[in-house]
Scaffold this motif. Structure first.
Motif, PDB file in Angstrom:
ATOM      1  N   ILE B  27      -0.693  -5.714   9.891  1.00 33.94           N
ATOM      2  CA  ILE B  27       0.007  -6.502   8.810  1.00 33.94           C
ATOM      3  C   ILE B  27      -0.485  -7.753   8.363  1.00 33.94           C
ATOM      4  CG2 ILE B  27       1.870  -7.016  10.079  1.00 33.94           C
ATOM      5  CD1 ILE B  27       3.714  -5.908   7.919  1.00 33.94           C
ATOM      6  N   PRO B  34       1.229 -10.960   2.886  1.00 39.81           N
ATOM      7  CA  PRO B  34       1.670  -9.860   3.122  1.00 39.81           C
ATOM      8  C   PRO B  34       2.875  -9.450   2.269  1.00 39.81           C
ATOM      9  CG  PRO B  34       1.021 -10.467   5.160  1.00 39.81           C
ATOM     10  CD  PRO B  34       1.152 -11.691   4.342  1.00 39.81           C
ATOM     11  N   ALA B  35       3.743 -10.159   2.455  1.00 37.55           N
ATOM     12  CA  ALA B  35       5.375  -9.847   1.731  1.00 37.55           C
ATOM     13  C   ALA B  35       4.870  -9.823  -0.007  1.00 37.55           C
ATOM     14  CB  ALA B  35       6.045 -10.996   1.797  1.00 37.55           C
ATOM     15  N   ILE B  38       3.153  -6.401  -0.547  1.00 31.56           N
ATOM     16  CA  ILE B  38       4.483  -5.366  -0.480  1.00 31.56           C
ATOM     17  C   ILE B  38       5.161  -5.063  -1.507  1.00 31.56           C
ATOM     18  CG2 ILE B  38       6.366  -4.414   0.903  1.00 31.56           C
ATOM     19  CD1 ILE B  38       4.852  -5.833   3.512  1.00 31.56           C
ATOM     20  N   ILE B  81      10.744  -0.289   4.890  1.00 27.15           N
ATOM     21  CA  ILE B  81      10.812  -1.001   3.688  1.00 27.15           C
ATOM     22  C   ILE B  81      11.460  -0.229   2.464  1.00 27.15           C
ATOM     23  CG2 ILE B  81       9.673  -2.494   1.801  1.00 27.15           C
ATOM     24  CD1 ILE B  81       7.852  -3.713   3.908  1.00 27.15           C
ATOM     25  N   ARG B  82      10.862   1.075   2.516  1.00 27.64           N
ATOM     26  CA  ARG B  82      11.224   1.942   1.301  1.00 27.64           C
ATOM     27  C   ARG B  82      12.661   2.291   1.743  1.00 27.64           C
ATOM     28  NH1 ARG B  82       9.522   7.797   0.616  1.00 27.64           N
ATOM     29  NH2 ARG B  82       8.673   7.690   2.412  1.00 27.64           N
ATOM     30  N   TYR B 296       3.560   3.760  -0.692  1.00 26.47           N
ATOM     31  CA  TYR B 296       4.594   2.751  -0.893  1.00 26.47           C
ATOM     32  C   TYR B 296       4.439   1.362  -0.392  1.00 26.47           C
ATOM     33  CZ  TYR B 296       7.372   6.392  -2.807  1.00 26.47           C
ATOM     34  OH  TYR B 296       8.067   7.488  -3.457  1.00 26.47           O
ATOM     35  N   ARG B 297       3.199   0.887   0.217  1.00 27.85           N
ATOM     36  CA  ARG B 297       2.931  -0.253   0.953  1.00 27.85           C
ATOM     37  C   ARG B 297       3.777  -0.215   2.263  1.00 27.85           C
ATOM     38  NH1 ARG B 297       2.180  -2.455  -3.978  1.00 27.85           N
ATOM     39  NH2 ARG B 297       0.069  -2.392  -4.753  1.00 27.85           N
ATOM     40  N   ASP B 298       4.471   0.415   2.970  1.00 31.68           N
ATOM     41  CA  ASP B 298       5.511   0.567   3.816  1.00 31.68           C
ATOM     42  C   ASP B 298       4.887   0.268   5.080  1.00 31.68           C
ATOM     43  OD1 ASP B 298       7.696   0.471   5.123  1.00 31.68           O
ATOM     44  OD2 ASP B 298       8.642   2.457   4.349  1.00 31.68           O
ATOM     45  N   TYR B 299       4.374  -1.035   5.364  1.00 36.06           N
ATOM     46  CA  TYR B 299       3.569  -1.557   6.403  1.00 36.06           C
ATOM     47  C   TYR B 299       4.372  -1.264   7.895  1.00 36.06           C
ATOM     48  CZ  TYR B 299      -0.182  -2.740   3.369  1.00 36.06           C
ATOM     49  OH  TYR B 299      -1.117  -3.027   2.675  1.00 36.06           O
TER      50      TYR B 299
END
Lengths: 299, 334
Positions: B27, B34-35, B38, B81-82, B296-299
């Motif tokens: 990440i 990164p934030a 996302i 995150i999703r 969803y870029r849900d790292y």
């Protein structure tokens, strides 16, 4: 006496040269006798020719859309049929060979260069350098390879170039380990001990003696790795993480064919067949090369 | 054996630590903040700062890593995150689906692969041998995502024998107990649902089994050929013992070592291949879970998913390594 000395003088050099030539000659002789390997080489050559002469061989422009001819079954005009944009599938499959071979070859080249360097350094210098590099290889090999590739592309962003980088990275430990084990056995040989004794530099010993003597297994492993790399690139393309549409990459073409399985199965059959045949070709050739160049690795 | 087992188990620890480091830095290797990546370019500065703080990205990396590792040891895999749910809570149903698929595929690969290899070796150079080995060669080169699509086209769409995708009938959902549906339906004594689950399992597990099956068949054949050349097998055959007895009692036990290695190695391929198979067959497994998280870029989900699969891979290889000694007493570990 003088004549005897003259006759004896070249002995230490000559057999060495002859031996190295005969290894490759012997390998080629044995490869030629292996019919299955020759079939593999012919398939590979066929796809290389397709890739090189794509502009001459492709009957249509790859991006030429003709919506009135969309999803047409194979016919005289379109031997492999057309896709959902009315594009000629045969032309796209021919151009796809360029992408797949390009990714396969250059990703493996990257893995060979980086893997060999790390493997040589680890094997030759040993101690803590070896311990660190070997542990890094262990950790990388602990991940299922396609999963690691997906992780790398997820970070770098989906594109063909990033897929190539990811595939190169995941294959580094395979070559690194191979070269490391070769270096470990070769560095004990008398000629290396002798080279060191006469004060030859480490770099010269590594790149003039050890690396050339490790070429056979690199070529064998490299050929087989190209096969895997082509499948991995297609898999990433299929998942939408590699080449992006409208690129005629075989995996990407398969991904778009998913929605038309009922109406137009040919959109799925031909790109898949191309992947399978290319991979089969490299696998057969790699097996043949292994038998010819390194009889110890023979299964 | 005990000392070896203990050392082999201890050797897993540094590899697991290394894996956690790789996944941790994944990440942090995202180009830029990164934030921001996302949340997307349209996100407000406050939202980016809040997520940066939530993910702990505003702290030095070693502090972040120690916290991350501490969390992992307590079974905390982060928060999606999703969905906003803890990954450790929502991962099991996906993992169970993948396990069910992978186990089915491995069983098919072992049963067909080992037996095809044995028959090929016994009837060396026969038509069966040639056919099986050509099929194995093609199988090794088969892109499973293509095979999956072909299966769907032939068996689900054209012949209409089996369902195209999914894990259960949408109109007849299964009440999960363990989330391993074959077991769940058996526990509930629901034969109708059991058959439905089995039907859904056939196509994806065959697609996933193809490559390991081909490799296992090739290795079993060459390994059996080697063992069958040995004196004691020749004696057993000369004594007139039946094929079944010679193969399964005498040869197989000695030929199984390289086969076991391959089975261990193939598990990694199988877990990786599961991602592709699950995508084609809409199988709600961990591969699909990771794949959807990428979109969803849900790292945190991507990280934990990869870590969980890799950890399973490590433990399977550990078990296979330990099995060697049990199967072949000639193996001595220093």
């Amino acid at each position: 006496m003088a004549e005897l000395a003259r006759n004896q003088a070249p002995i230490p050099v000559k057999p060495d040269k002859e031996e190295s030539v005969s290894l490759w000659k012997e390998g080629w002789r044995s490869f030629k006798k292996n019919k299955i390997a020759l079939v593999g080489a012919a398939i590979v050559l066929f796809f290389i020719l397709l890739a090189v002469f794509a502009p001459l061989l492709a009957p249509y422009e790859i991006s030429e859309q003709n919506l009135s001819e969309r999803l047409q079954a194979p016919s005289k005009e379109h031997l492999f049929g057309t896709d959902d944009f009315g594009r000629d599938i045969l032309s796209r499959v021919i151009y796809g060979a360029r992408i797949s071979l390009w990714v396969g070859f250059f990703s493996v080249l990257g893995s060979v260069v980086v893997g060999s360097l790390l493997g040589i350094v680890a094997g030759y210098y040993g101690k803590w350098i070896d311990a660190i590099i070997s542990r890094i290889f262990d950790i990388m090999l602990a991940f299922p390879s396609i999963l690691l590739a997906i992780g790398i592309v997820a970070v770098l962003g989906p594109s063909l170039q990033n897929a190539l980088i990811a595939i190169a990275v995941i294959n580094i430990p395979n070559f690194g380990r191979l070269i490391r084990s070769r270096v470990l056995s070769i560095k004990q040989e008398e000629y290396i001990v002798a080279a060191r004794a006469i004060g030859m530099s480490d770099a010269r010993i590594l790149f003039h003696h050890i690396l050339p003597n490790s070429m056979a297994p690199i070529i064998v492993q490299g050929t087989l790795a190209i096969a895997t790399a082509i499948i991995e690139a297609a898999a990433l393309g299929f998942l939408g993480l590699g080449a992006q549409p409208p690129n005629p990459e075989w995996g990407t073409m398969l991904a778009s064919s998913k929605d038309f399985l009922t109406q137009a199965p040919w959109t799925m059959v031909f790109p898949g067949l191309a992947i399978m045949l290319t991979v089969l070709g490299f696998n057969l050739m790699g097996d043949g090369l292994r038998d010819a160049l390194d009889p110890r690795m023979k299964s | 054996m005990f000392a070896y087992t203990l050392r082999r188990i201890l050797m897993v620890i540094p590899v697991l630590l290394g894996m956690s480091l790789v996944v941790f830095f994944m990440i942090r290797a995202i180009p830029g903040n990164p934030a921001q990546v996302i949340l997307g370019q349209k996100a407000t500065k406050e939202a980016v700062e809040a997520l940066t703080h939530k993910l702990g990205l505003d702290q030095p990396w070693y502090v972040q890593y120690v916290k991350y590792l501490g969390g992992l040891l307590k079974g905390d895999l982060g928060e999606s995150i999703r969905t906003g749910t803890s990954v450790s809570q929502e991962i099991w149903p996906y993992l169970a689906a993948t396990l069910e698929l992978s186990i089915a595929a491995m069983l098919i690969a072992i049963v067909i692969g080992v037996n095809a290899g044995i028959i090929s070796a016994w009837f060396q150079n026969s038509w069966f041998d040639y056919t099986a080995m050509i099929l194995a060669l093609v199988g090794v080169s088969m892109p499973i995502f293509w095979l999956g699509l072909m299966e769907q086209w032939v068996f689900a769409i054209h012949l209409d024998w089996l369902p195209t995708s999914g894990r259960e009938e949408v109109r007849n959902p299964i009440e999960p107990i363990t989330h391993l549906y074959l077991i769940d339906t058996l526990l509930q004594g629901n034969t109708e649902q059991f058959m439905q689950v089995l039907q859904h399992l056939i196509l994806p597990s065959i697609a996933l089994a193809t490559i390991p099956m081909a490799i296992i068949a090739r290795i079993t054949r060459s390994s059996m050929l080697e063992v069958m050349k040995s004196d004691y097998i020749r004696t057993a055959r000369a004594k007139g013992l039946s094929m079944f007895w010679v193969v399964y009692k005498h040869s197989l036990k000695n030929a199984i070592i390289p086969v076991l290695t391959v089975i261990g190695l193939q598990t990694g391929l199988l877990l990786g291949g599961a991602i592709l198979t699950e995508t084609i067959f809409s199988w709600p497994g961990i591969g699909r879970y990771i794949y959807e998280a990428i979109g969803y870029r849900d790292y945190p989900v991507i990280q934990s998913g990869i870590l969980v699969v890799a950890t399973i891979f490590i433990f399977i290889n550990l078990v296979v390594d330990l099995l060697y000694a049990a199967v072949d007493p000639r193996i001595k570990y220093n």
